[in-house]
Design a protein around this motif. Structure first.
Motif, mmCIF file in Angstrom:
data_model
loop_
_atom_site.group_PDB
_atom_site.id
_atom_site.type_symbol
_atom_site.label_atom_id
_atom_site.label_comp_id
_atom_site.label_asym_id
_atom_site.label_seq_id
_atom_site.Cartn_x
_atom_site.Cartn_y
_atom_site.Cartn_z
ATOM 1 N N TRP A 188 0.822 -1.215 0.000
ATOM 2 C CA TRP A 188 0.000 0.000 0.000
ATOM 3 C C TRP A 188 0.853 1.261 0.000
ATOM 4 N N THR A 189 2.038 1.194 0.597
ATOM 5 C CA THR A 189 2.938 2.340 0.557
ATOM 6 C C THR A 189 3.234 2.745 -0.882
ATOM 7 N N VAL A 190 3.397 1.729 -1.735
ATOM 8 C CA VAL A 190 3.671 1.993 -3.153
ATOM 9 C C VAL A 190 2.386 2.340 -3.907
ATOM 10 N N THR A 191 1.346 1.520 -3.747
ATOM 11 C CA THR A 191 0.131 1.727 -4.536
ATOM 12 C C THR A 191 -0.619 2.993 -4.133
ATOM 13 N N MET A 192 -0.467 3.420 -2.884
ATOM 14 C CA MET A 192 -1.098 4.662 -2.425
ATOM 15 C C MET A 192 -0.139 5.842 -2.462
ATOM 16 N N LYS A 193 0.996 5.644 -3.151
ATOM 17 C CA LYS A 193 1.922 6.735 -3.466
ATOM 18 C C LYS A 193 2.435 7.470 -2.231
ATOM 19 N N LEU A 194 2.891 6.699 -1.249
ATOM 20 C CA LEU A 194 3.502 7.249 -0.034
ATOM 21 C C LEU A 194 2.524 8.071 0.803
ATOM 22 N N MET A 195 1.279 7.621 0.871
ATOM 23 C CA MET A 195 0.320 8.277 1.761
ATOM 24 C C MET A 195 0.886 8.247 3.177
ATOM 25 N N PRO A 196 0.987 9.401 3.857
ATOM 26 C CA PRO A 196 1.681 9.464 5.144
ATOM 27 C C PRO A 196 1.181 8.484 6.196
ATOM 28 N N ILE A 197 -0.134 8.299 6.334
ATOM 29 C CA ILE A 197 -0.648 7.411 7.366
ATOM 30 C C ILE A 197 -0.191 5.973 7.113
ATOM 31 N N VAL A 198 -0.102 5.580 5.842
ATOM 32 C CA VAL A 198 0.346 4.227 5.503
ATOM 33 C C VAL A 198 1.842 4.084 5.774
ATOM 34 N N VAL A 199 2.613 5.103 5.387
ATOM 35 C CA VAL A 199 4.058 5.071 5.626
ATOM 36 C C VAL A 199 4.349 4.979 7.116
ATOM 37 N N MET A 200 3.625 5.760 7.922
ATOM 38 C CA MET A 200 3.859 5.740 9.364
ATOM 39 C C MET A 200 3.483 4.386 9.965
ATOM 40 N N LEU A 201 2.358 3.826 9.536
ATOM 41 C CA LEU A 201 1.949 2.512 10.043
ATOM 42 C C LEU A 201 2.964 1.438 9.657
ATOM 43 N N HIS A 202 3.525 1.555 8.460
ATOM 44 C CA HIS A 202 4.546 0.607 8.012
ATOM 45 C C HIS A 202 5.788 0.710 8.894
ATOM 46 N N LEU A 203 6.165 1.932 9.236
ATOM 47 C CA LEU A 203 7.293 2.147 10.146
ATOM 48 C C LEU A 203 7.008 1.550 11.517
ATOM 49 N N MET A 204 5.815 1.828 12.065
ATOM 50 C CA MET A 204 5.465 1.322 13.389
ATOM 51 C C MET A 204 5.394 -0.203 13.393
ATOM 52 N N GLY A 205 4.952 -0.782 12.292
ATOM 53 C CA GLY A 205 4.911 -2.239 12.195
ATOM 54 C C GLY A 205 6.298 -2.842 12.296
ATOM 55 N N MET A 237 6.085 7.363 16.756
ATOM 56 C CA MET A 237 5.005 7.695 15.832
ATOM 57 C C MET A 237 5.140 9.128 15.329
ATOM 58 N N LEU A 238 5.471 10.055 16.235
ATOM 59 C CA LEU A 238 5.686 11.447 15.832
ATOM 60 C C LEU A 238 6.857 11.555 14.859
ATOM 61 N N GLY A 239 7.895 10.783 15.110
ATOM 62 C CA GLY A 239 9.030 10.781 14.196
ATOM 63 C C GLY A 239 8.646 10.256 12.828
ATOM 64 N N GLY A 240 7.855 9.175 12.806
ATOM 65 C CA GLY A 240 7.377 8.631 11.541
ATOM 66 C C GLY A 240 6.484 9.607 10.800
ATOM 67 N N TRP A 241 5.634 10.305 11.556
ATOM 68 C CA TRP A 241 4.731 11.300 10.952
ATOM 69 C C TRP A 241 5.541 12.483 10.418
ATOM 70 N N THR A 242 6.579 12.868 11.137
ATOM 71 C CA THR A 242 7.462 13.946 10.680
ATOM 72 C C THR A 242 8.145 13.571 9.375
ATOM 73 N N SER A 243 8.661 12.356 9.331
ATOM 74 C CA SER A 243 9.372 11.904 8.132
ATOM 75 C C SER A 243 8.431 11.726 6.947
ATOM 76 N N SER A 244 7.284 11.088 7.171
ATOM 77 C CA SER A 244 6.373 10.796 6.061
ATOM 78 C C SER A 244 5.722 12.052 5.488
ATOM 79 N N ASN A 245 5.714 13.132 6.277
ATOM 80 C CA ASN A 245 5.179 14.401 5.787
ATOM 81 C C ASN A 245 6.289 15.383 5.396
ATOM 82 N N TYR A 246 7.518 14.884 5.337
ATOM 83 C CA TYR A 246 8.670 15.681 4.911
ATOM 84 C C TYR A 246 8.768 16.971 5.730
ATOM 85 N N ALA A 247 8.650 16.804 7.058
ATOM 86 C CA ALA A 247 8.675 17.952 7.968
ATOM 87 C C ALA A 247 9.957 18.019 8.776
ATOM 88 N N ALA A 248 10.939 17.187 8.447
ATOM 89 C CA ALA A 248 12.159 17.115 9.255
ATOM 90 C C ALA A 248 12.953 18.415 9.229
#
Length: 327
Positions: free
Chosen positions: A120-137, A183-194
């Motif tokens: 889903w990270t690929v098919t949903m084109k790096l949707m942040p919630i999916v990227v973060m969940l993948h990281l947390m997994g 989770m905050l770190g993953g959300w920061t990264s997936s939204n390119y907010a670093a």
């Protein structure tokens, strides 16, 4: 190979997957392959002229970047090997008398879900919630594998270390706080907010008046052709970054408090050594976080920051397990 030895190797491989995932994400190679599980319809990244021509014809809307495609595929190969090792652990656990059964079944289910999140990270084109969940997994898998290893390797604290056991609630709270920070770190990264804030200690300018929590933490960001490089405006990204920094302060205080109490009150050298390790990792993690800001997110330091978070989580899992075990 004994299950304990296999679990050791699997733990190392899981850390490699986490670090490779971070490297791929931070190298902007998350969409290096526009399809899944292959790459441009192949089992490897296209490299020869014939393969590149075939890939371009099949995906005319994409610009093929071979180096990014290889990064993505190497990440998938390592993740695939990890999946096979988890399957082997499950089979060995089910066959071994007295070995835990429910935990390896849950780990196997988690890695299947992780594979789906990778797709889903690929098919949903790096949707942040999916990227973060993948990281947390990935972090959850790492922690559960350590827990399974500890359950297969008897750990006994002499006397149960009664003085230290009263810090069990604090240790459990520390895991919760650390997970929120990850989770905050993953959300920061997936939204390119670093790099939304480039000064210390919090952010430059009148950042308080620009906070926008509703936009920053909404899991729904509208429909976009791609979420690569982020879709949020500056105020939302800045809010995410500020929240991550404040979370880092809270996490640091709590983890160092736990470490101090264990160093000064625990009778067991096992717990004291774990507390010193926790202290060292916290200091290193803070230094890496500051370096990311000052040096503008160098790739090696950013990947190390992800690895540091994973090792902090493992250390806290061990401490909690040790505190809850009876003599």
């Amino acid at each position: 190979m004994e299950i304990k030895s296999l679990l050791k190797v699997t733990l190392i491989l899981t850390l490699c997957v986490i670090m490779m995932g971070a490297y791929t994400r931070l190298s902007d190679a998350g969409l290096g392959c526009p399809d899944w599980p292959g790459c441009y319809g192949m089992i490897k990244a296209p490299t020869t002229n014939h393969e590149l021509s075939t890939a371009q014809n099949a995906f005319p809307q994409h610009t093929i970047e071979t180096d990014k495609a290889w990064l993505e595929m190497i990440h998938r190969y390592i993740a695939g090997a990890l999946g096979l090792m988890v399957l082997a652990i499950l089979i060995m656990s089910l066959r071994k008398t007295g070995a835990p059964k429910k935990l390896p079944l849950f780990i196997a289910a988690l890695i299947v879900f992780q594979a789906a999140l990778g797709m889903w990270t690929v098919t949903m084109k790096l949707m942040p919630i999916v990227v973060m969940l993948h990281l947390m997994g990935g972090f959850a898998l790492f922690a559960l594998l350590l827990l399974l290893y500890l359950r297969n390797k008897p750990l006994r604290i002499p006397g149960g270390d009664t003085p230290a056991r009263k810090f069990s609630a604090l240790a459990l709270a520390c895991i919760g706080v650390l997970l929120l920070q990850i989770m905050l770190g993953g959300w920061t990264s997936s939204n390119y907010a670093a790099l939304a804030c480039t000064s210390l200690p919090i952010c430059e300018g009148n950042w308080v008046d620009n906070l926008n929590f509703s936009a920053a933490f909404s899991p729904f960001q509208g429909e976009h052709q791609t979420y690569e490089y982020g879709v949020l405006d500056y105020s939302a990204r800045m809010t995410i970054h500020v929240a991550h920094r404040i979370g880092a302060i809270v996490t640091t205080i709590m983890l160092l408090l736990l470490a101090f109490k264990l160093v000064t009150k625990a009778h067991s050298s096992v717990l004291r050594n774990a507390a010193w390790l926790l202290t060292t990792l916290v200091v290193l993690q803070v230094a890496l976080g500051i370096s990311n800001v000052v040096l503008h997110l160098p790739l090696g330091i950013a990947v190390s920051h992800n690895a540091g978070a994973a090792l902090l989580l493992l250390t806290l899992v061990f401490i909690n397990y040790a505190l809850l075990r009876k003599a």
